[in-house]
Every structure is written in C-alpha cells, then in structure tokens.
Motif scaffolding. Structure first.
Motif, PDB file in Angstrom:
ATOM      1  N   LEU A 305      24.071 -31.414  84.166  1.00 13.37           N
ATOM      2  CA  LEU A 305      23.269 -30.301  84.656  1.00 13.37           C
ATOM      3  C   LEU A 305      22.271 -29.839  83.602  1.00 13.37           C
ATOM      4  O   LEU A 305      21.098 -29.591  83.898  1.00 13.37           O
ATOM      5  N   SER A 306      22.731 -29.731  82.355  1.00 11.87           N
ATOM      6  CA  SER A 306      21.824 -29.300  81.283  1.00 11.87           C
ATOM      7  C   SER A 306      20.701 -30.322  81.072  1.00 11.87           C
ATOM      8  O   SER A 306      19.551 -29.953  80.809  1.00 11.87           O
ATOM      9  N   LYS A 307      21.040 -31.599  81.230  1.00  6.73           N
ATOM     10  CA  LYS A 307      20.024 -32.645  81.076  1.00  6.73           C
ATOM     11  C   LYS A 307      19.047 -32.633  82.246  1.00  6.73           C
ATOM     12  O   LYS A 307      17.843 -32.866  82.067  1.00  6.73           O
ATOM     13  N   ARG A 308      19.574 -32.375  83.441  1.00  2.00           N
ATOM     14  CA  ARG A 308      18.679 -32.238  84.593  1.00  2.00           C
ATOM     15  C   ARG A 308      17.668 -31.136  84.355  1.00  2.00           C
ATOM     16  O   ARG A 308      16.456 -31.315  84.568  1.00  2.00           O
ATOM     17  N   ASP A 309      18.155 -29.980  83.908  1.00  2.00           N
ATOM     18  CA  ASP A 309      17.270 -28.840  83.720  1.00  2.00           C
ATOM     19  C   ASP A 309      16.251 -29.099  82.614  1.00  2.00           C
ATOM     20  O   ASP A 309      15.086 -28.685  82.717  1.00  2.00           O
ATOM     21  N   LEU A 310      16.680 -29.781  81.559  1.00  2.00           N
ATOM     22  CA  LEU A 310      15.771 -30.106  80.461  1.00  2.00           C
ATOM     23  C   LEU A 310      14.625 -30.981  80.953  1.00  2.00           C
ATOM     24  O   LEU A 310      13.443 -30.686  80.719  1.00  2.00           O
ATOM     25  N   LEU A 311      14.977 -32.060  81.656  1.00  2.00           N
ATOM     26  CA  LEU A 311      13.941 -32.992  82.102  1.00  2.00           C
ATOM     27  C   LEU A 311      13.091 -32.372  83.212  1.00  2.00           C
ATOM     28  O   LEU A 311      11.868 -32.547  83.225  1.00  2.00           O
ATOM     29  N   ALA A 312      13.714 -31.637  84.126  1.00  2.00           N
ATOM     30  CA  ALA A 312      12.951 -31.022  85.216  1.00  2.00           C
ATOM     31  C   ALA A 312      11.906 -30.055  84.672  1.00  2.00           C
ATOM     32  O   ALA A 312      10.747 -30.052  85.119  1.00  2.00           O
ATOM     33  N   ALA A 313      12.305 -29.249  83.707  1.00  5.10           N
ATOM     34  CA  ALA A 313      11.359 -28.303  83.119  1.00  5.10           C
ATOM     35  C   ALA A 313      10.230 -29.028  82.407  1.00  5.10           C
ATOM     36  O   ALA A 313       9.056 -28.656  82.526  1.00  5.10           O
ATOM     37  N   GLY A 314      10.576 -30.081  81.672  1.00  3.83           N
ATOM     38  CA  GLY A 314       9.557 -30.835  80.953  1.00  3.83           C
ATOM     39  C   GLY A 314       8.579 -31.523  81.884  1.00  3.83           C
ATOM     40  O   GLY A 314       7.362 -31.552  81.634  1.00  3.83           O
ATOM     41  N   LEU A 315       9.084 -32.079  82.979  1.00  5.10           N
ATOM     42  CA  LEU A 315       8.205 -32.739  83.949  1.00  5.10           C
ATOM     43  C   LEU A 315       7.269 -31.729  84.606  1.00  5.10           C
ATOM     44  O   LEU A 315       6.086 -32.011  84.822  1.00  5.10           O
ATOM     45  N   ALA A 316       7.802 -30.558  84.932  1.00  5.66           N
ATOM     46  CA  ALA A 316       6.963 -29.516  85.532  1.00  5.66           C
ATOM     47  C   ALA A 316       5.865 -29.082  84.569  1.00  5.66           C
ATOM     48  O   ALA A 316       4.699 -28.911  84.962  1.00  5.66           O
ATOM     49  N   GLU A 317       6.227 -28.916  83.295  1.00 11.57           N
ATOM     50  CA  GLU A 317       5.235 -28.519  82.291  1.00 11.57           C
ATOM     51  C   GLU A 317       4.187 -29.604  82.079  1.00 11.57           C
ATOM     52  O   GLU A 317       3.035 -29.303  81.730  1.00 11.57           O
ATOM     53  N   ALA A 318       4.569 -30.858  82.304  1.00 17.35           N
ATOM     54  CA  ALA A 318       3.616 -31.958  82.159  1.00 17.35           C
ATOM     55  C   ALA A 318       2.704 -32.099  83.369  1.00 17.35           C
ATOM     56  O   ALA A 318       1.773 -32.910  83.350  1.00 17.35           O
ATOM     57  N   GLY A 319       2.971 -31.328  84.426  1.00 19.41           N
ATOM     58  CA  GLY A 319       2.070 -31.320  85.576  1.00 19.41           C
ATOM     59  C   GLY A 319       2.598 -31.958  86.841  1.00 19.41           C
ATOM     60  O   GLY A 319       1.908 -31.959  87.867  1.00 19.41           O
ATOM     61  N   PHE A 320       3.800 -32.500  86.807  1.00 15.59           N
ATOM     62  CA  PHE A 320       4.382 -33.094  88.009  1.00 15.59           C
ATOM     63  C   PHE A 320       4.868 -31.996  88.963  1.00 15.59           C
ATOM     64  O   PHE A 320       5.270 -30.922  88.527  1.00 15.59           O
ATOM     65  N   GLY A 327      22.183 -33.304  93.348  1.00 17.24           N
ATOM     66  CA  GLY A 327      23.202 -34.272  92.957  1.00 17.24           C
ATOM     67  C   GLY A 327      22.569 -35.516  92.362  1.00 17.24           C
ATOM     68  O   GLY A 327      21.346 -35.628  92.286  1.00 17.24           O
ATOM     69  N   THR A 328      23.399 -36.451  91.907  1.00 18.20           N
ATOM     70  CA  THR A 328      23.026 -37.702  91.231  1.00 18.20           C
ATOM     71  C   THR A 328      22.504 -37.406  89.834  1.00 18.20           C
ATOM     72  O   THR A 328      22.583 -36.276  89.345  1.00 18.20           O
ATOM     73  N   TYR A 329      21.918 -38.449  89.172  1.00 14.85           N
ATOM     74  CA  TYR A 329      21.241 -38.171  87.916  1.00 14.85           C
ATOM     75  C   TYR A 329      19.811 -38.678  87.912  1.00 14.85           C
ATOM     76  O   TYR A 329      19.294 -39.208  86.950  1.00 14.85           O
ATOM     77  N   PHE A 330      19.149 -38.416  89.037  1.00 12.35           N
ATOM     78  CA  PHE A 330      17.742 -38.775  89.202  1.00 12.35           C
ATOM     79  C   PHE A 330      16.929 -37.562  89.649  1.00 12.35           C
ATOM     80  O   PHE A 330      17.397 -36.732  90.415  1.00 12.35           O
ATOM     81  N   ILE A 331      15.692 -37.507  89.160  1.00 11.61           N
ATOM     82  CA  ILE A 331      14.735 -36.486  89.594  1.00 11.61           C
ATOM     83  C   ILE A 331      13.554 -37.198  90.240  1.00 11.61           C
ATOM     84  O   ILE A 331      12.953 -38.099  89.636  1.00 11.61           O
ATOM     85  N   THR A 332      13.220 -36.796  91.457  1.00 13.40           N
ATOM     86  CA  THR A 332      12.018 -37.299  92.118  1.00 13.40           C
ATOM     87  C   THR A 332      10.881 -36.323  91.874  1.00 13.40           C
ATOM     88  O   THR A 332      11.050 -35.101  91.993  1.00 13.40           O
TER      89      THR A 332
END
Length: 395
Positions: A305-320, A327-332
């Motif tokens: 969960l912590s890794k999901r939030d880390l990557l999700a926030a970073g992707l959003a900040e990068a403009g995605f 669930g799972t360990y993938f972000i679309t």
C-alpha cells in the motif's frame, strides 16, 4: 534436407498466429539495453520470507519432492490450501478430491480452459485481460468474447457494466473467466457486482473460472470475496490462486485449483499432459507459507500500500492521469494529459526519454482503441527503486 520455401505451410497453427513475442519480452529487452528501471513486468525485486526460503532448502536436503511428487500435489500443500480457504472464506474443500496443485496460476488457467471448452464455445473475459487468457482460449479452440471495464475519470477507477456482461451471454456461451482483483486495472469487484455475476451464471447455467492470484493484495476499503461463496456457485466455479504474488517467490511457479470433484478431475485430466507435476520441494515450502501468522499478510499488504501511494503520487506529479488501484500491484495511467495518445509509442520511447519501462495496456485488449492511451506500471519493487523511477519520470 531442404529449407522451407515461401509457399510452404506456415509452421505456427492459425489459432496461435496472432500471438508473437510478448510485450514483456520486448520491454524487458529495452530495459536491459538502456539500463532503464523495469516497472513493466510484475515480479518483485526482493525475495519473500526467509523462513519460507529455508523451508524449501530443508525439503531439498531431506529429499522431499526431489522425485516426482503426487499428481494432484503433495498432501501437505493440498491440506494447507483447504485450511486457507476455510479460515479466510468459510469454503470447505476435500484436499483429496477438490484441490489440484499446478505449475503456477498460468498452467491452471490453461488446463481449465483445455478441459472445459469445446471448439466453438464462447468464453467471456473482462478486458483488459492478462495476455495468457486469449492464448489459452485460442488453444482450446474457443471464441473469446470481451466485456470491457470502462475507465471512469470522476471515480479514478475502472468499472464493470453489468448490462454489457448480460448482453454478451448467448446460447453459445460456455464459461465466464473472471479476474478479481483485476490485472491490469487494479479493480476489485464488489459484493454487489459478484452477486449479479453469480445470478447470471446460475440463470444461464454457465461454468466460471476465477483467477484470484491477488487475493491478499486489496487496499483501502476494498475486500476480496471469492465468487464460489455465493449461492449456487460452489458447484460451477473453479477457483485459481498461487503463491507467487503473495509470498514473492514467482520463480517457484506453485499454483492451485479448488472446486467440485468433477471440475477438478476434468482439469487434472488436461494438466497431467502439460507439466504432469512440478516444483516438488517448493510445494512443501508453500504449505508452510500458507500457515504463516496473520501478521505476515497484514504487513505485506501495508508495505505494498505504501509503495502504491508513493508511485501513484509520483506519476500524478509527473503529469499522468492516475487510476489508483484497489488491488494487485499495478497502476494504470492515462498518457493523454502528457500530450500523448499512443501507449505503444509512449512505452517504446520511455526508456530512452526517462530511463523507465512500462507496459502499454492496449496489448491486453481485443478492442485496441479502448486501451490505446493507457499505460501500466508495477510497484512491487524496493522503495528506493520506486523513488528513483519517480525522480526520472518527473525530470
């Protein structure tokens, strides 16, 4: 001996002609050639619990499983699977007649479809779907019928249209292939959605194969509920899971099938001519893994969960545009806010542009245009790797 001529019959049969080298092989090769961080393939970059690895070593040294294990799987693992299903979901299975150990979930899916699908039968699956689904349906001679999970920007998630699912069922429909938690979208089907699927399966007398390999990776307020727990479903449902995603030993390839005796017997009839048996010593280790205390599963989920939030926030900040998975360990993600429209082109350029590898979701669709702008990232990596990937993407 002469070589093949241009007029010779193609070597690959027509059912598999559409399936070439997988996108995972292409993207992994790009990662190696460019030195990019590989967030494409869904495998962890660390091993699972030390005590489980040592259990495998102990089994090797004790000579357990070094020769052919029993066809259905070693009794210890079959018993551990039934205990897991009973403890977590209240599902009771006979370890001798209702459990089959397979070479990962991928073989379980292949064996199930080969066993249950006749040529011409229709198989409904939710697109985007794990790429082996399409290949296995083709090998069985079935016809795949995709029902698309639609992206809802306002909710930040993908959703199933139950009316579309009902409309997809015809007199030729044999089987529903259900994946929840869902790869690649991270959707976790709700109790209401599952109840509607169960009612449809009973009403139309359909078989159901459920891929539940991410059962222990659900986040926030989502819950994983096996379809087999709903009225009328136990006798028509084959439930598939595996050890790789939960215990981070994906190379061991230990999966299993649970279901009514006649369904499991049918799958075993096909499975015995695929691998016959596999992973002998690892089966004993996975039996111990399934008996780990609840704290292991809680900590594992919290870490992801912590890794999901880390990557999700970073992707959003990068403009995605980010679709945060339940669930799972993938972000679309959607690349259109970046001025891109073609996920394939974006992913093929990304290793050189940013030093990161991702997977274009379009490969998981029959309707490629539906998946064109979507790109999948895996967050089952070490925190420092994800932090570096985010840094590169932002730059």
């Amino acid at each position: 001996m002469t070589g093949m001529t241009s007029s010779a019959r193609p070597l690959l049969n027509r059912r598999l002609a559409e399936f070439g080298t997988t996108i995972f092989a292409e993207m992994s090769a790009l990662a190696l050639s460019t030195g990019a961080i590989n967030l494409g393939q869904g495998f962890p970059d660390t091993d699972g619990p030390e005590e489980i690895r040592e259990a495998a070593v102990r089994a090797l040294r004790d000579g357990r499983g070094n020769q052919y294990p029993p066809g259905p799987g070693v009794p210890e693992l079959r018993t551990a699977v039934t205990a897991h299903q009973q403890r977590r979901y209240g599902l009771s299975y006979d370890p001798d007649t209702e459990v089959l150990v397979t070479a990962g979930a991928t073989e379980a899916i292949a064996a199930a479809l080969l066993a249950l699908v006749e040529p011409g039968d229709e198989v409904i699956a939710f697109e985007p779907y794990y790429d082996s689904y399409a290949a296995c349906i083709a090998m069985a001679g079935g016809r795949r019928v995709p029902v698309t999970l639609r992206a809802h920007e306002d909710e930040g998630r993908f959703r199933l249209d139950l009316d579309e699912l009902r409309d997809a069922v015809t007199d030729r429909t044999r089987l529903l292939l259900i994946n929840t938690p869902h790869n690649p979208t991270g959707t976790v089907l709700t109790r209401g959605e599952l109840a509607a699927i169960a009612e449809l399966a009973v009403e139309r007398d359909l078989l159901v194969v459920t891929d539940e390999v991410y059962e222990h990776l659900v986040f926030d307020d989502a819950e994983h509920v096996p379809l087999a727990t709903f009225p009328g479903m136990r006798e028509r449902t084959l439930t598939i899971s595996s050890s790789g995603k939960t215990f981070s030993f994906t190379g061991w390839k230990v999966g299993w099938v649970t279901g009514a005796p006649e369904l499991v017997t049918a799958v075993r009839s096909a499975k015995q001519y695929l691998t016959y048996v596999s992973a002998g010593p690892f089966q004993y280790a996975v039996a111990e893994a399934l008996s780990l205390p609840e704290s292991y599963f809680t900590d594992f989920r919290a870490d992801m969960l912590s890794k999901r939030d880390l990557l999700a926030a970073g992707l959003a900040e990068a403009g995605f545009r980010v679709y945060r998975p339940s669930g799972t360990y993938f972000i679309t993600t959607d690349v259109r806010p970046l001025g891109e429209t073609d996920g394939f082109a974006f992913c093929r350029a990304l290793p050189e542009r940013a030093g990161v590898v991702a997977i274009p979701n379009a490969v998981f669709y029959d309707h490629r245009e539906e998946g064109a702008p979507f790109v999948r990232f895996a967050f089952c990596k070490r925190t420092e790797v994800l932090e570096e990937a985010v840094k590169r993407l932002k730059a």
